[in-house]
Design an enzyme around this catalytic site. Sequence first.
Site, PDB file in Angstrom:
ATOM      1  N   GLY A 168      14.447 -23.883  50.175  1.00 29.43           N
ATOM      2  CA  GLY A 168      13.769 -24.832  51.050  1.00 29.43           C
ATOM      3  C   GLY A 168      12.722 -24.127  51.888  1.00 29.43           C
ATOM      4  O   GLY A 168      12.381 -22.979  51.621  1.00 29.43           O
TER       5      GLY A 168
ATOM      6  N   ALA B 191      15.189 -22.284  54.795  1.00 27.70           N
ATOM      7  CA  ALA B 191      16.463 -21.696  54.407  1.00 27.70           C
ATOM      8  C   ALA B 191      16.610 -21.725  52.899  1.00 27.70           C
ATOM      9  O   ALA B 191      15.993 -22.537  52.225  1.00 27.70           O
ATOM     10  CB  ALA B 191      17.612 -22.477  55.041  1.00 27.70           C
TER      11      ALA B 191
ATOM     12  N   ASP C 190      14.207 -34.512  60.703  1.00 32.34           N
ATOM     13  CA  ASP C 190      13.525 -34.353  59.408  1.00 32.34           C
ATOM     14  C   ASP C 190      14.044 -35.396  58.423  1.00 32.34           C
ATOM     15  O   ASP C 190      14.598 -35.068  57.374  1.00 32.34           O
ATOM     16  CB  ASP C 190      13.743 -32.937  58.873  1.00 32.34           C
TER      17      ASP C 190
END
Lengths: 341, 210
Positions: free
Chosen positions: B6, B9, B120
């Site tokens: 991602g 992370a 998000d």
Amino acid sequence: MATLRKADSYCLGLESTADDFSVGILSFKGDILANEASMFMPETGGIHPREAARHHAEVAGKVLSEALRKAGIQQREIKIIAFSQGPGLGPCLRTGATAARALACYLQVPLVGVNHCVAHIEIGKLITGAKDPLTLYVSGGNTIVAAFEAGRYRVFGETLDISVGNCLDVFAREAGLRQKIGEPLGALVEKLAARSQNFVSLPYTVKGMDLSFSGLLSAAIELLNSKKYSVEDLCFSLQEVVFSMLAEVTERALAHTEKPEVLLTGGVAANKRLQSMLEALANEHNAKFGVVPKQYALDNGAMIAWTGILTYQHGLSTSIEKSFVKLKWRLDEVYAPWVGG
Amino acid sequence: MLFKKGAEASLYIEEWQGRKVIMKQRLPKAYRLPTLDEAIRTHRTVREPQSIHKAKEAGVPTPTIYLVDITSANIVMEFIEGKQVKQILNDLSQAKRRSLCRHIGVLIGRLHSHGIMHGDLTTSNMILTSHGKVFLVDFGLSERSNELEARGVDLHLMKRALQSTHYRYVKKCFEAVMAGYSEVVGRNTTEDVLNKIQEIERRGRYVSER
């Protein structure tokens, strides 16, 4: 001798969204023959739209003839006139549009209205060879993360308030910095930032793929006025925080869209620190990285001419009646049939 | 095994104490100033499990946290078997799409009424299991707030995610999300939030209604 050369097809593009008046001339194949510009330089403060527009009107003739001289083409070879139809400052846009309409009528060629933000991406692709990039477009007016998806460029992330260039410029002015020709405020901030390693904590505001700079700017100005830190320290910290935020949203959009390339453009793209951050993150995701060189990353006529060509070759043009300027024309409102995929 | 890289992370699928787990590792970003980098990673590693736990209290399915290691910015959590809503939303029938969006709205409503902003809300961060249960994941950008502004921004992000990835169904999907939201927080609050979203949109660059 020019007369021996076979007549070719060219587009003349006019850019006048903000403080630059620029004329670009490109062949339909994408050769850049001319890209001339004149920049409005206010005595103090930011860009006053009416004063900038007056500047554009004053220099239009000169910039235009200089571009034509450099290109060395004949009048009849100009097949289309393209102009930036928006988004931007009303008086500035109208000055460019007026010149474009006059030229199109005089030469009796079609007029093509171009979206300024689309043009930044298209010229970036032409110059860097990128095919399907995720673009970070950062300037005094815009902060956008965009990529092509089903017929148009989609905005994946953008600022919720002011642009990143605006944030840096206002801070620089508050710190008493003055821009010079060839040395915009952002470059001055970059220079001062390079003299410090002392990081001062500032608010870091990322909302998914969107960003907010206004609170950060207020906090930075407050610290500046407190006189507790040097201007160098604050320039350094402001740059680090602002660019880390940009890098993070770009990385998030990259992970989300899985595009193979990252393209950096706009006036703020000239910053070396930002370039190195984006390059590193592109590498980490095995994406190619391209930064648009200054002359095509700043507002320029060449990008308008090139996008005009792409638009026209797909059967689209703008009638005089519909050539009114669109001050708030969003990137994602533009149908872009010329982009494959 | 690397499962997904991602933005902030990397997710690894591992076996941990006999369970299939996700190991979420916030690796240092070489491009970021180390001081800033460490502050961001630590803050999010602490915040994420707290919000995930709070979300459970609010009745929102989230992965169970098994281990948190703050120094290495590492979280071990339950692996949720299922599909990202992003992958399936466009292919559903109209009725199914509406009911899924309505359900997502209910979950967001539960979060907000417990003062949790996801931070998000994209369809990549929602997982639909084979039993039809929707899990919300990735609370790294979450915040605690009871302010209308924060709720507005959170839902504005949801709308933006629909616009960029599910552009054909934005209007209907978002209406369904807000209908579900309204079931939890009530009509008055929903009205206020919708007005706030509009205000937030108008604050942005180049908005034609302004």
